[in-house]
Scaffold this motif. Structure first.
Motif, PDB file in Angstrom:
ATOM      1  N   THR A  25     -15.730 -21.408  14.511  1.00  0.00           N
ATOM      2  CA  THR A  25     -14.795 -21.747  15.587  1.00  0.00           C
ATOM      3  C   THR A  25     -14.117 -20.507  16.168  1.00  0.00           C
ATOM      4  O   THR A  25     -13.491 -20.587  17.218  1.00  0.00           O
ATOM      5  N   GLN A  26     -14.203 -19.378  15.462  1.00  0.00           N
ATOM      6  CA  GLN A  26     -13.714 -18.117  16.019  1.00  0.00           C
ATOM      7  C   GLN A  26     -14.848 -17.120  15.921  1.00  0.00           C
ATOM      8  O   GLN A  26     -15.641 -17.158  14.974  1.00  0.00           O
ATOM      9  N   THR A  27     -14.956 -16.233  16.907  1.00  0.00           N
ATOM     10  CA  THR A  27     -16.112 -15.347  16.969  1.00  0.00           C
ATOM     11  C   THR A  27     -15.903 -14.032  16.228  1.00  0.00           C
ATOM     12  O   THR A  27     -16.790 -13.550  15.537  1.00  0.00           O
ATOM     13  N   VAL A  28     -14.707 -13.437  16.401  1.00  0.00           N
ATOM     14  CA  VAL A  28     -14.491 -12.119  15.817  1.00  0.00           C
ATOM     15  C   VAL A  28     -13.017 -11.936  15.497  1.00  0.00           C
ATOM     16  O   VAL A  28     -12.146 -12.483  16.181  1.00  0.00           O
ATOM     17  N   SER A  29     -12.759 -11.223  14.408  1.00  0.00           N
ATOM     18  CA  SER A  29     -11.400 -10.785  14.145  1.00  0.00           C
ATOM     19  C   SER A  29     -11.467  -9.285  13.912  1.00  0.00           C
ATOM     20  O   SER A  29     -12.248  -8.817  13.073  1.00  0.00           O
ATOM     21  N   VAL A  30     -10.704  -8.510  14.660  1.00  0.00           N
ATOM     22  CA  VAL A  30     -10.751  -7.070  14.479  1.00  0.00           C
ATOM     23  C   VAL A  30      -9.854  -6.735  13.299  1.00  0.00           C
ATOM     24  O   VAL A  30      -8.655  -6.969  13.306  1.00  0.00           O
ATOM     25  N   TRP A  31     -10.484  -6.196  12.265  1.00  0.00           N
ATOM     26  CA  TRP A  31      -9.781  -5.986  11.008  1.00  0.00           C
ATOM     27  C   TRP A  31      -9.279  -4.566  10.921  1.00  0.00           C
ATOM     28  O   TRP A  31     -10.030  -3.623  11.139  1.00  0.00           O
ATOM     29  N   LYS A  32      -8.005  -4.470  10.645  1.00  0.00           N
ATOM     30  CA  LYS A  32      -7.432  -3.162  10.415  1.00  0.00           C
ATOM     31  C   LYS A  32      -6.984  -3.180   8.960  1.00  0.00           C
ATOM     32  O   LYS A  32      -6.066  -3.911   8.619  1.00  0.00           O
ATOM     33  N   ASP A  33      -7.659  -2.417   8.128  1.00  0.00           N
ATOM     34  CA  ASP A  33      -7.259  -2.438   6.727  1.00  0.00           C
ATOM     35  C   ASP A  33      -5.903  -1.768   6.633  1.00  0.00           C
ATOM     36  O   ASP A  33      -5.809  -0.535   6.508  1.00  0.00           O
ATOM     37  N   SER A  34      -4.864  -2.579   6.705  1.00  0.00           N
ATOM     38  CA  SER A  34      -3.521  -2.007   6.724  1.00  0.00           C
ATOM     39  C   SER A  34      -3.198  -1.307   5.409  1.00  0.00           C
ATOM     40  O   SER A  34      -2.272  -0.504   5.346  1.00  0.00           O
ATOM     41  N   ARG A  35      -3.991  -1.580   4.390  1.00  0.00           N
ATOM     42  CA  ARG A  35      -3.781  -0.839   3.147  1.00  0.00           C
ATOM     43  C   ARG A  35      -4.100   0.631   3.368  1.00  0.00           C
ATOM     44  O   ARG A  35      -3.430   1.523   2.847  1.00  0.00           O
ATOM     45  N   ALA A  36      -5.147   0.883   4.182  1.00  0.00           N
ATOM     46  CA  ALA A  36      -5.503   2.275   4.493  1.00  0.00           C
ATOM     47  C   ALA A  36      -4.401   2.930   5.309  1.00  0.00           C
ATOM     48  O   ALA A  36      -4.052   4.094   5.085  1.00  0.00           O
ATOM     49  N   LEU A  37      -3.830   2.176   6.249  1.00  0.00           N
ATOM     50  CA  LEU A  37      -2.764   2.721   7.083  1.00  0.00           C
ATOM     51  C   LEU A  37      -1.553   3.063   6.217  1.00  0.00           C
ATOM     52  O   LEU A  37      -0.954   4.136   6.354  1.00  0.00           O
ATOM     53  N   GLY A  38      -1.222   2.166   5.317  1.00  0.00           N
ATOM     54  CA  GLY A  38      -0.075   2.388   4.433  1.00  0.00           C
ATOM     55  C   GLY A  38      -0.287   3.626   3.558  1.00  0.00           C
ATOM     56  O   GLY A  38       0.601   4.458   3.407  1.00  0.00           O
ATOM     57  N   ARG A  39      -1.511   3.739   3.019  1.00  0.00           N
ATOM     58  CA  ARG A  39      -1.823   4.897   2.158  1.00  0.00           C
ATOM     59  C   ARG A  39      -1.679   6.192   2.946  1.00  0.00           C
ATOM     60  O   ARG A  39      -1.056   7.144   2.498  1.00  0.00           O
ATOM     61  N   ARG A  40      -2.278   6.211   4.159  1.00  0.00           N
ATOM     62  CA  ARG A  40      -2.226   7.441   4.968  1.00  0.00           C
ATOM     63  C   ARG A  40      -0.789   7.779   5.338  1.00  0.00           C
ATOM     64  O   ARG A  40      -0.396   8.941   5.366  1.00  0.00           O
ATOM     65  N   ALA A  91       0.827  -1.209   0.000  1.00  0.00           N
ATOM     66  CA  ALA A  91       0.000   0.000   0.000  1.00  0.00           C
ATOM     67  C   ALA A  91       0.861   1.258   0.000  1.00  0.00           C
ATOM     68  O   ALA A  91       0.575   2.228  -0.711  1.00  0.00           O
ATOM     69  N   ILE A  92       1.924   1.243   0.805  1.00  0.00           N
ATOM     70  CA  ILE A  92       2.805   2.402   0.866  1.00  0.00           C
ATOM     71  C   ILE A  92       3.441   2.639  -0.497  1.00  0.00           C
ATOM     72  O   ILE A  92       3.456   3.763  -1.014  1.00  0.00           O
ATOM     73  N   VAL A  93       3.964   1.578  -1.095  1.00  0.00           N
ATOM     74  CA  VAL A  93       4.646   1.706  -2.391  1.00  0.00           C
ATOM     75  C   VAL A  93       3.688   2.231  -3.453  1.00  0.00           C
ATOM     76  O   VAL A  93       4.027   3.133  -4.228  1.00  0.00           O
ATOM     77  N   ALA A  94       2.466   1.690  -3.463  1.00  0.00           N
ATOM     78  CA  ALA A  94       1.496   2.123  -4.479  1.00  0.00           C
ATOM     79  C   ALA A  94       1.181   3.609  -4.337  1.00  0.00           C
ATOM     80  O   ALA A  94       1.142   4.354  -5.322  1.00  0.00           O
ATOM     81  N   GLU A  95       0.974   4.048  -3.112  1.00  0.00           N
ATOM     82  CA  GLU A  95       0.621   5.448  -2.885  1.00  0.00           C
ATOM     83  C   GLU A  95       1.793   6.366  -3.220  1.00  0.00           C
ATOM     84  O   GLU A  95       1.608   7.445  -3.789  1.00  0.00           O
ATOM     85  N   LEU A  96       3.007   5.930  -2.872  1.00  0.00           N
ATOM     86  CA  LEU A  96       4.179   6.745  -3.181  1.00  0.00           C
ATOM     87  C   LEU A  96       4.358   6.884  -4.694  1.00  0.00           C
ATOM     88  O   LEU A  96       4.703   7.959  -5.192  1.00  0.00           O
ATOM     89  N   GLU A  97       4.095   5.801  -5.404  1.00  0.00           N
ATOM     90  CA  GLU A  97       4.189   5.872  -6.872  1.00  0.00           C
ATOM     91  C   GLU A  97       3.187   6.875  -7.402  1.00  0.00           C
ATOM     92  O   GLU A  97       3.482   7.665  -8.290  1.00  0.00           O
ATOM     93  N   ARG A  98       2.001   6.811  -6.841  1.00  0.00           N
ATOM     94  CA  ARG A  98       0.934   7.710  -7.291  1.00  0.00           C
ATOM     95  C   ARG A  98       1.316   9.152  -7.041  1.00  0.00           C
ATOM     96  O   ARG A  98       1.014  10.035  -7.840  1.00  0.00           O
ATOM     97  N   LEU A  99       2.014   9.397  -5.909  1.00  0.00           N
ATOM     98  CA  LEU A  99       2.377  10.767  -5.558  1.00  0.00           C
ATOM     99  C   LEU A  99       3.701  11.176  -6.183  1.00  0.00           C
ATOM    100  O   LEU A  99       4.171  12.286  -5.964  1.00  0.00           O
ATOM    101  N   GLY A 100       4.341  10.240  -6.890  1.00  0.00           N
ATOM    102  CA  GLY A 100       5.601  10.588  -7.542  1.00  0.00           C
ATOM    103  C   GLY A 100       6.780  10.642  -6.587  1.00  0.00           C
ATOM    104  O   GLY A 100       7.750  11.353  -6.828  1.00  0.00           O
ATOM    105  N   ALA A 101       6.716   9.884  -5.490  1.00  0.00           N
ATOM    106  CA  ALA A 101       7.819   9.875  -4.536  1.00  0.00           C
ATOM    107  C   ALA A 101       8.578   8.557  -4.662  1.00  0.00           C
ATOM    108  O   ALA A 101       8.078   7.582  -5.204  1.00  0.00           O
ATOM    109  N   ARG A 102       9.785   8.548  -4.123  1.00  0.00           N
ATOM    110  CA  ARG A 102      10.639   7.368  -4.223  1.00  0.00           C
ATOM    111  C   ARG A 102      10.571   6.566  -2.927  1.00  0.00           C
ATOM    112  O   ARG A 102      10.511   7.139  -1.845  1.00  0.00           O
TER     113      ARG A 102
END
Lengths: 363, 401
Positions: A272-287, A62-73
């Motif tokens: 067999t599992q009740t809940v998984s708290v999902w953190k869309d790490s793609r969003a974190l990487g983008r931000r 996610a970080i790499v994709a966003e950096l490419e989009r912004l023209g950063a290295r």
């Protein structure tokens, strides 16, 4: 005469000279071509603590994709869980031309000198997912305490009264403590009122699933299987916990997790599992990538969109933070992760034919 | 006279002091934990769990005895567990259709093969390129852990085929009461027959035999241990039923490995050469032993056993996770050393290593039962390791040369 006999020799000599120089010339040309766009282009250095946990690859993409989009290295280094290597990595990223650093610290306290050195050179620092409590550092994470609160809330809804066990993460990782603090935020009133009895409470070194499995074996033995819910801090360990429960025929005991691991989402579909708290790490990487480019251009941390003052760290110092909201994924909303392209439907729904969750029902 | 006079008194029992030492420590620990936990430690359920929990380290410790005995070390075993466990998982679930019946046996064979190959690779660098095994296997630790991660980009592979997961123990991972009893009786009969045959052979060649009472006592202890073990495994029933679980499959693999590696170590030329290598490499080479070949095979065997450990770990977890086996090498080496294998090389006991693995796991098992925190457990286990090896080396230098 000199001219007539020397010219071909002279020509040949020049030709020979040029031939011998052709690789250096090519190299210089290539370097200029590559370096050309770099002049004026922002270089973002990312220092990873290690790549062992499943999720960091997603963050990086996610970080790499966003950096490419912004023209950063994009520059990166992997510290392989070594404090010393990470300090050296920070120096090397700066030497390689990083204008801003994104750091996933192995141990925040140990990195303070290296980070202060970077800041002195005018290089802003972002603390990625794990806290670095230094003035001027931008803390970018999911609200880890909220992760714990979500886990506890969902489990408590299923089991309002009963005997609880906490299977916590690595004691050296500050995130383990944040998550557990969040769990207690929600459960403390019930514990104090006697509705919930905590019959087991263990950290698990390195968040290792096998260790979580052995610990759960022992906790089940110690309590003669009389355990109503297991508040587990992440999906990897939840795998071990569920394996231990299955060995005693106790599948279906409420278990929590975090990270949205594919295996965990499949367990949720199976029940067999009740809940998984999902953190869309793609969003974190983008931000993180977006904030890094802004910081490199001279924006102050407090002026980045979405920032707020946060003081929940272990030293209580005020920190500029962007905290993203995690999402609780249970049986009922598995569709969220499928539609977000986080996990393919057939991976989640495989074998869940007996009592399929809504997202797996064949229309 | 026909030879040395037969030993008298207690010496006639021929007890291996380090094995006796660790067995005593185990007994004391077990009783201590049982008292502290209010009688929970010595229940069939906990003992069965303990046996399963010790299997993976025990299997690898058996191989480590030969490695350390040959004056080498293998730091990569934990990483081999990781990569072979991943191999078994990925192959059965992603290379073949998850429903194919032959998926998991093939995947298991592949994982074992991979383990042996990795071992041979490490053996090659150690034996033929003369790079210290510490360095070769340290490199292996890094390389194979990295490969385990790269294989699926860090993703955990789950679930696995049910047939495969049985191998790890669990609710249908034991062989049942009747089979366990049958195996137990077979084992006792085999030991009895072997003892009788050895006495007859020695008498035929006029070599002094142990006094009959000594042999009877030894046989009694062995038979008692075996039948007691079977009784405990059979006393652990399936939840909410009376059906005996019997010996769990990982424990069966452990026993088979122990018998196999012990025979290899004590009764074959290969084993003798391996220990000779550790005792005095130059003399062994001068005596005509193909030192490099022996070294290669020692590491290949270790790799194979680590592969088996990888298979069992992922079967038990029901998943292929790239972190499997992290820090296992420390536990394996500790188990071997506690069991009497000298880090100087030249000697070692597979039975001792097994007991060492059991002992180390009892500490973790018992302390979690008592609710001891992870940091305290770490301190305790470190101190006990130090104490155990110190006592063992102190008593050994007194009794033997």
């Amino acid at each position: 005469m000199i001219g007539s006999t020397d010219r071909p020799q002279f020509g040949r000599a020049i030709a020979r000279l040029l031939r011998s120089l052709r690789w250096p010339i090519h190299g210089l040309g290539a370097a200029l071509l590559c370096a050309g766009p770099a002049f004026g282009e922002v270089a973002v250095g990312v220092s990873w603590s290690n790549f062992q946990e499943e999720r960091w690859k997603t963050d990086e993409a996610a970080i790499v994709a966003e950096l490419e989009r912004l023209g950063a290295r994009y520059l990166s280094a992997d510290a392989q869980s070594s404090l010393e290597k990470q300090a050296a990595d920070l120096e090397s990223l700066i030497a390689r031309g990083a204008d801003v650093l994104i750091v996933l610290p192995q141990d925040a306290d140990a990195l303070v000198p290296a980070i202060r050195a970077a800041q002195r050179e005018g290089i802003p620092v972002i603390a990625y997912d794990r806290l670095i409590e230094l003035p001027g550092v931008l803390y970018l994470s999911f609200d880890n305490r909220e992760v714990g609160r979500i886990q506890a809330r969902v489990i408590q809804q299923r089991v309002p009264n009963g005997r609880y066990v906490f299977v916590k993460g690595s004691p050296q990782d500050p995130n383990s403590h944040f998550v557990h603090a969040g769990q207690l935020d929600v459960l403390r009133p019930s514990i104090e009122a006697g509705r919930i009895e905590v019959v087991g409470d263990q950290f698990v070194d390195g968040w290792l699933p096998e260790v979580a499995q052995r610990i759960t074996d022992q906790l089940l033995t110690a309590n003669a299987d009389d355990i109503d819910a297991i508040v587990c801090s992440n999906d990897g360990m939840a795998g071990g916990v569920v394996a231990a429960l299955s060995a005693r025929g106790l599948d279906g005991t409420p278990v929590s997790g975090q990270d949205g691991d594919h295996a965990a989402l499949h367990r949720i579909a199976l029940g067999t599992q009740t809940v998984s708290v999902w953190k869309d790490s793609r969003a974190l990487g983008r931000r993180a990538a977006a904030a890094a480019v802004l910081l490199a251009d001279g924006t102050a941390p407090a002026a980045i969109p979405g920032v707020r003052r946060w003081t929940d760290g272990p030293h209580g110092r005020p920190v500029d933070a962007i905290l993203l909201e995690p999402v609780a994924i249970t049986r009922d909303n598995l569709g969220v992760v499928i539609e977000a392209n986080w996990v393919p439907r057939d991976v989640v729904c495989r074998g869940a034919t007996a009592a399929p969750p809504p997202a797996c029902e064949v229309p | 006279m026909n030879g040395p006079a037969p030993a008298r008194g207690l010496r006639a029992l021929d007890i291996d002091p380090s094995v006796a030492g660790i067995a005593l420590a185990l007994a004391v620990t077990a009783i201590g934990f049982d008292l502290a936990s209010g009688g929970i430690f010595l229940t069939p359920r906990n003992l069965s769990n303990l046996a399963i929990q010790s299997s993976v380290v025990g299997i690898m410790a058996a191989g480590m005895v030969l490695v350390i005995g040959a004056r080498h070390i293998d730091l990569a075993v934990g990483s081999i567990v990781g990569v072979t466990g991943m191999a078994a998982a990925v192959i059965q679930v992603e290379w073949f259709s998850p429903d194919a019946a032959w998926g998991w046996p093939l995947a298991t064979a592949a994982a074992l093969g991979l383990g042996a190959l990795i071992g041979a690779w490490q053996g090659y660098w150690t034996a033929y390129r003369a790079i210290p095994s510490f360095i070769v296997t340290l490199a292996g630790l890094l390389i194979f852990r990295g490969l385990a991660y790269l294989w699926t980009d860090g993703r955990t592979v789950a679930p696995l085929q049910p047939g495969f997961e049985r191998l790890g123990g669990g609710i249908d991972g034991s062989i049942g009461g009747p089979w366990s009893l049958a195996l137990g009786i077979l084992a006792v009969a085999a030991i009895g027959a072997a003892t009788a045959r050895r006495r007859a052979e020695r008498r035929r060649h006029q070599i002094p035999t142990r006094p009959l009472w000594a042999d009877l006592v030894r046989f009694g202890v062995a038979a008692g241990t075996i039948l007691g073990f079977v009784a405990v495994m059979n006393a652990y029933t399936l939840p909410r039923t009376d059906v005996a679980r019997g010996i769990p499959l990982p424990v069966l693999f452990l026993i088979a490995t122990a018998i196999g590696v012990d025979s290899l170590a004590r009764r074959t030329r290969f084993g003798r050469h391996a220990f000779a290598l550790g005792s005095d490499p130059e003399a062994t080479a001068l005596a005509g032993v193909r030192v490099q070949r022996v070294t290669l095979w020692v590491f290949a065997l270790m790799g194979l056993l680590a592969g088996l450990a990888g298979v069992l770990t992922s079967a038990r977890l029901g998943a292929g996770a790239n972190s499997m086996g992290t820090l296992a090498e420390l536990r394996v080496i500790a188990a071997a050393v506690i069991g009497g294998t000298s880090l100087r090389g030249g000697s070692g006991s597979v039975v001792g290593a097994l007991l060492g693995a059991l002992f180390m796991q009892s500490l973790e098992n018992g302390m979690v039962l008592l609710g001891v925190s992870s940091a305290l457990r770490q301190i305790c286990i470190g101190l006990v390791l130090l104490l155990a090896v110190w006592i063992d080396s102190a008593t050994r230098s007194r009794g033997h040369s």
